[in-house]
Design a protein around this motif. Sequence first.
Motif, PDB file in Angstrom:
ATOM      1  N   VAL A 296       0.835  -1.207   0.000  1.00  0.00           N
ATOM      2  CA  VAL A 296       0.000   0.000   0.000  1.00  0.00           C
ATOM      3  C   VAL A 296       0.867   1.253   0.000  1.00  0.00           C
ATOM      4  O   VAL A 296       0.628   2.196  -0.757  1.00  0.00           O
ATOM      5  CB  VAL A 296      -0.946  -0.007   1.218  1.00  0.00           C
ATOM      6  N   ALA A 297       1.918   1.269   0.858  1.00  0.00           N
ATOM      7  CA  ALA A 297       2.807   2.436   0.925  1.00  0.00           C
ATOM      8  C   ALA A 297       3.534   2.638  -0.394  1.00  0.00           C
ATOM      9  O   ALA A 297       3.711   3.767  -0.857  1.00  0.00           O
ATOM     10  CB  ALA A 297       3.807   2.265   2.069  1.00  0.00           C
ATOM     11  N   LEU A 298       3.955   1.534  -1.012  1.00  0.00           N
ATOM     12  CA  LEU A 298       4.646   1.627  -2.305  1.00  0.00           C
ATOM     13  C   LEU A 298       3.709   2.176  -3.374  1.00  0.00           C
ATOM     14  O   LEU A 298       4.108   3.007  -4.203  1.00  0.00           O
ATOM     15  CB  LEU A 298       5.167   0.249  -2.712  1.00  0.00           C
ATOM     16  N   GLY A 299       2.440   1.724  -3.356  1.00  0.00           N
ATOM     17  CA  GLY A 299       1.459   2.251  -4.312  1.00  0.00           C
ATOM     18  C   GLY A 299       1.219   3.739  -4.127  1.00  0.00           C
ATOM     19  O   GLY A 299       1.123   4.488  -5.109  1.00  0.00           O
ATOM     20  N   LYS A 300       1.133   4.184  -2.872  1.00  0.00           N
ATOM     21  CA  LYS A 300       0.931   5.607  -2.596  1.00  0.00           C
ATOM     22  C   LYS A 300       2.118   6.432  -3.076  1.00  0.00           C
ATOM     23  O   LYS A 300       1.951   7.509  -3.662  1.00  0.00           O
ATOM     24  CB  LYS A 300       0.703   5.829  -1.103  1.00  0.00           C
ATOM     25  N   CYS A 301       3.331   5.933  -2.825  1.00  0.00           N
ATOM     26  CA  CYS A 301       4.535   6.653  -3.279  1.00  0.00           C
ATOM     27  C   CYS A 301       4.597   6.716  -4.797  1.00  0.00           C
ATOM     28  O   CYS A 301       4.986   7.734  -5.376  1.00  0.00           O
ATOM     29  CB  CYS A 301       5.788   5.971  -2.726  1.00  0.00           C
ATOM     30  N   ARG A 302       4.188   5.629  -5.461  1.00  0.00           N
ATOM     31  CA  ARG A 302       4.208   5.620  -6.911  1.00  0.00           C
ATOM     32  C   ARG A 302       3.217   6.638  -7.459  1.00  0.00           C
ATOM     33  O   ARG A 302       3.523   7.391  -8.395  1.00  0.00           O
ATOM     34  CB  ARG A 302       3.867   4.215  -7.427  1.00  0.00           C
ATOM     35  N   LEU A 308       3.392  14.126  -9.177  1.00  0.00           N
ATOM     36  CA  LEU A 308       4.423  15.162  -9.208  1.00  0.00           C
ATOM     37  C   LEU A 308       4.946  15.359 -10.633  1.00  0.00           C
ATOM     38  O   LEU A 308       5.132  16.499 -11.081  1.00  0.00           O
ATOM     39  CB  LEU A 308       5.566  14.772  -8.260  1.00  0.00           C
ATOM     40  N   CYS A 309       5.143  14.232 -11.351  1.00  0.00           N
ATOM     41  CA  CYS A 309       5.616  14.331 -12.743  1.00  0.00           C
ATOM     42  C   CYS A 309       4.585  15.038 -13.617  1.00  0.00           C
ATOM     43  O   CYS A 309       4.936  15.874 -14.462  1.00  0.00           O
ATOM     44  CB  CYS A 309       5.915  12.939 -13.288  1.00  0.00           C
ATOM     45  N   ARG A 310       3.292  14.689 -13.411  1.00  0.00           N
ATOM     46  CA  ARG A 310       2.244  15.349 -14.197  1.00  0.00           C
ATOM     47  C   ARG A 310       2.198  16.840 -13.882  1.00  0.00           C
ATOM     48  O   ARG A 310       2.010  17.672 -14.777  1.00  0.00           O
ATOM     49  CB  ARG A 310       0.892  14.706 -13.893  1.00  0.00           C
ATOM     50  N   HIS A 311       2.350  17.170 -12.600  1.00  0.00           N
ATOM     51  CA  HIS A 311       2.319  18.575 -12.199  1.00  0.00           C
ATOM     52  C   HIS A 311       3.476  19.345 -12.843  1.00  0.00           C
ATOM     53  O   HIS A 311       3.292  20.453 -13.372  1.00  0.00           O
ATOM     54  CB  HIS A 311       2.388  18.679 -10.686  1.00  0.00           C
ATOM     55  N   GLN A 312       4.669  18.737 -12.819  1.00  0.00           N
ATOM     56  CA  GLN A 312       5.821  19.397 -13.418  1.00  0.00           C
ATOM     57  C   GLN A 312       5.665  19.523 -14.933  1.00  0.00           C
ATOM     58  O   GLN A 312       6.031  20.540 -15.520  1.00  0.00           O
ATOM     59  CB  GLN A 312       7.096  18.613 -13.079  1.00  0.00           C
TER      60      GLN A 312
END
Length: 331
Positions: A296-302, A308-312
């Motif tokens: 779950v934590a890995l999915g959230k980080c992904r 973040l990439c989309r925002h940039q």
Amino acid sequence: MGGNHTQPKFILLGITDTPWEQAPLFGLFLLIYIVTLAGNIGLIVLVWVAPSLHTPMYFFLTHFSLADVCYSTIISPKMLTDLLFGNKTISWAGCVTQFHLFALFVTAECHLLAAMAYDRLVAVCHPLSYVMVMSPRACWQLVAWSYLVASLSALVYTGSTFGGSFCGPRHIDHFFCDASPVLRLVCSDTRGSEVAIFALATANGLGTSMVILLSYGRILHTVLGMPSAPSKARAFHTCASHLVSVSVFYGTLFFMYLQPASRHGSRDKVASVFYTVVSPMLNPFIYSLRNKEVKVALGKCRRRMLNLCRHQRGAANGIRESWNVLGWKGP
């Protein structure tokens, strides 16, 4: 350490002396080492950035992964260099340092596994007092104790292994400086050193394994007394990853160190490869594949990284459109 200054270098005979085997083994072990670093460091970073993993179990797991990275790095780069270039010499100081650090981190892992077993005991058998018992202070004390005992033990291991008189050829029939192949090169009587190493390895290995066995004996008794099947399944799932790590680690460790040096043979290299090279690579996968919290934590980080990439990318497109409106040429 008298008599050690006339010939200050050892020669590691390595895993194999067959030239055509060295290139494939170099590629295999290089891949394993890269995966080991990526997996363990990635797990440490994940626990650090994911608030849901800020629990005692994952706190101990980060130190366990750190120990994996350290003792794998103590062994693998030298082994890879030897396979690639064939220069298998190692200085006296380098051999002593390699063995000392290896003994330190392996012993620390024994005590960290015992601390993790105690953590699981408290979580399953005393859930209401878990937060109070496994406080941050208590967790740091258990980790500090693990490294303290490991540091003192490593001093004894190193002194017992390198404290004798060496003479004649200094060819170590191994791919790193380990106790049993080094003791074979000692000209003086090694019975005292063997007894000291065996006794301390027994105290560390069997002592911590008894803590683990008693903890899981109590956990099993508590789980079998639970009224509902889902509660039993959750409890077993909580302990599964740790049990797998314990089995992998202690199986090869007991084979290697809980026997006299005179009984060691060529099979030691295979066992050593497993617990120095393969086992550190497996642990991140054991915990990530068996733990829902890590997934779950890995999915959230992904998802966070993708957002973040989309925002940039959106910000970059907005800047480019502004340049176009103003008649400027963008990059």
